[in-house]
Design a protein around this motif. Sequence first.
Motif, PDB file in Angstrom:
ATOM      1  N   LEU A  54       0.884  -1.180   0.000  1.00 33.39           N
ATOM      2  CA  LEU A  54       0.000   0.000   0.000  1.00 33.39           C
ATOM      3  C   LEU A  54       0.916   1.224   0.000  1.00 33.39           C
ATOM      4  CD1 LEU A  54      -2.980   0.902   0.199  1.00 33.39           C
ATOM      5  CD2 LEU A  54      -2.680   0.998   2.679  1.00 33.39           C
ATOM      6  N   VAL A  55       0.926   1.995  -1.090  1.00 35.15           N
ATOM      7  CA  VAL A  55       1.922   3.053  -1.246  1.00 35.15           C
ATOM      8  C   VAL A  55       1.258   4.382  -1.614  1.00 35.15           C
ATOM      9  CG1 VAL A  55       2.312   2.344  -3.645  1.00 35.15           C
ATOM     10  CG2 VAL A  55       4.045   3.723  -2.456  1.00 35.15           C
ATOM     11  N   ASP A  56       1.750   5.443  -0.971  1.00 37.97           N
ATOM     12  CA  ASP A  56       1.255   6.793  -1.255  1.00 37.97           C
ATOM     13  C   ASP A  56       1.892   7.275  -2.562  1.00 37.97           C
ATOM     14  OD1 ASP A  56       0.081   9.243  -1.097  1.00 37.97           O
ATOM     15  OD2 ASP A  56       1.517  10.038   0.368  1.00 37.97           O
ATOM     16  N   ALA A  81       1.117  -7.500  -5.606  1.00 37.63           N
ATOM     17  CA  ALA A  81       0.004  -6.533  -5.716  1.00 37.63           C
ATOM     18  C   ALA A  81       0.394  -5.198  -5.070  1.00 37.63           C
ATOM     19  CB  ALA A  81      -1.241  -7.102  -5.032  1.00 37.63           C
ATOM     20  N   MET A  82       0.172  -4.096  -5.796  1.00 36.79           N
ATOM     21  CA  MET A  82       0.453  -2.743  -5.285  1.00 36.79           C
ATOM     22  C   MET A  82      -0.815  -1.889  -5.437  1.00 36.79           C
ATOM     23  SD  MET A  82       4.367  -1.797  -6.465  1.00 36.79           S
ATOM     24  CE  MET A  82       4.151  -2.264  -8.183  1.00 36.79           C
ATOM     25  N   ILE A  83      -1.201  -1.264  -4.326  1.00 36.62           N
ATOM     26  CA  ILE A  83      -2.376  -0.372  -4.318  1.00 36.62           C
ATOM     27  C   ILE A  83      -1.887   1.050  -4.039  1.00 36.62           C
ATOM     28  CG2 ILE A  83      -4.569   0.160  -3.209  1.00 36.62           C
ATOM     29  CD1 ILE A  83      -4.819  -2.793  -2.490  1.00 36.62           C
ATOM     30  N   PHE A  84      -2.238   1.987  -4.924  1.00 33.58           N
ATOM     31  CA  PHE A  84      -1.848   3.390  -4.759  1.00 33.58           C
ATOM     32  C   PHE A  84      -2.908   4.146  -3.952  1.00 33.58           C
ATOM     33  CE2 PHE A  84       0.984   3.889  -8.800  1.00 33.58           C
ATOM     34  CZ  PHE A  84       1.978   3.153  -8.156  1.00 33.58           C
ATOM     35  N   ILE A  85      -2.426   5.012  -3.056  1.00 34.70           N
ATOM     36  CA  ILE A  85      -3.310   5.933  -2.310  1.00 34.70           C
ATOM     37  C   ILE A  85      -2.961   7.353  -2.753  1.00 34.70           C
ATOM     38  CG2 ILE A  85      -3.955   6.841  -0.057  1.00 34.70           C
ATOM     39  CD1 ILE A  85      -3.345   4.139   1.127  1.00 34.70           C
TER      40      ILE A  85
END
Length: 497
Positions: A54-56, A81-85
């Motif tokens: 989980l990366v800003d 898996a990478m989720i952008f915030i």
Amino acid sequence: MDNEKINILLVDDQPAKLLAYEVILKELGEHLVAVSSGRDALEFLLKNEVAVILVDVCMPELDGFELAAMIREHPRFQKTAMIFISAIQVSDFDRLRGYEMGAVDYVPVPVVPEVLRAKIRVFAELYRKTRQLERLNAELEDRVRARTAELEQSTARLVESEQRRSMAIAAGKMGSWDWDWVNGDWMWDEGQYKIFGVDPKSFQLTSENIQGLFHPEDVDELRQAWAGFGKGETSYEAEFRVLRPDGEVRWCVGTAAATSDRSGRVVRVSGVTVDITDRKRAEERQSLLTREVDHRAKNALALAQSIVRLTRAQNVTAYVRAVEGRITALARVHTVLSLSSWQGAEIRRLVTEEIAPYSEAGQIQIEGSEVQLQPATAQTLALALHELVTNSAKYGSLSVLSGRLAITWEVQDDTLILAWVESGGPKVTKPKQKGFGTRSVIASIETQLGGQADFEWRAEGLICRLTVPLRSVVSDTQTFHELPAEDRKPAVRSRVG
């Protein structure tokens, strides 16, 4: 392992936001790792496995897009898996760029806890299921490899076994057969035909014809073994002889086993035949060799006993020296005979062995054709030569450096004629009576070998001629030095003694 916690990496430069993410995701029960920079994230990734990142998007030094690109360059994290915030409104271009960098989803700020948890849970479970599948696949591959190896080993054993069987059949050493107990039909393979020495094209497989190939002395025993199948026997093994049509007898060992139906009635008998003729012949040779060794040992002991009993000397030292010399001579000829498996001894080798202790000075000359002596002849002649060379070294031509000795032999009408000619030694005078050495040479050659020993006492040196028949030899059970009764008195010292 399926219940182990997985790593979820939280990357943001603001501690408050990291704390918020941890509170939201705590109830997932996974291992949450919070880092405040892209560099810290990379350091952790290099040392650990991570399920979800989980990366800003907006971070100083290394933003989310750049971090994602660096992560995707590593082979280990190409499918992580990478989720952008993002706290700002992202355009379609930014979303496309994020997906190109490897993002699987976007979460806008403010974050809705239920949505974030749902997204993380989905990718965490996907990671867990993927690992389960990888483990199952690895286990399956291991099992396949193990099973393949077992099959390969089993196949190799079968091939090796079949090769041995084929080689045995090709050599005529092994065969198999099958007999239908109900209708009487026979089946033989190629090896069975070879063992029995019959042609499969012309030989008719019937019980009567097959029985005719067995040795008459073995037929009754085989009939009894065969009848045992009808009385409940299930197998048998026996040795028997095969009488081939060309008259050759072969030894075999056969094994057979019966197959019964549900009621216990024999319906088929199958078996294997192995030709053991070579083994049987080897056993016979071994038995013969054992008897021969026993016979030779008894003769050697009798010969040694005669040497000890009949040797004469003036004192103990001389007696010991004489006995040792004669026993050594016997040992030398025994070695020569052993090298030929007691088939005989070549006379040149025999003479060379007996004169070896005195040949270094170059005083001795030997000459003669190749003659093979029988064991009994070789033993007796060796001891006679020992007496002659010993006495020559003590009193004759070999006692001085100027002396010479010539030993020659030839064969005339199956008779060996050996000449012992001494010269250049001390002056010789004919002794008034024959010494023990002379009498022992005469006794051994004449009594044991049926030959003749003649002594000529010349002043320049002794000449001795030994005439030995090569065909008719007195029994080798007689002992050396079967001397006349007068020779059992104390010996008088003489030139040959």
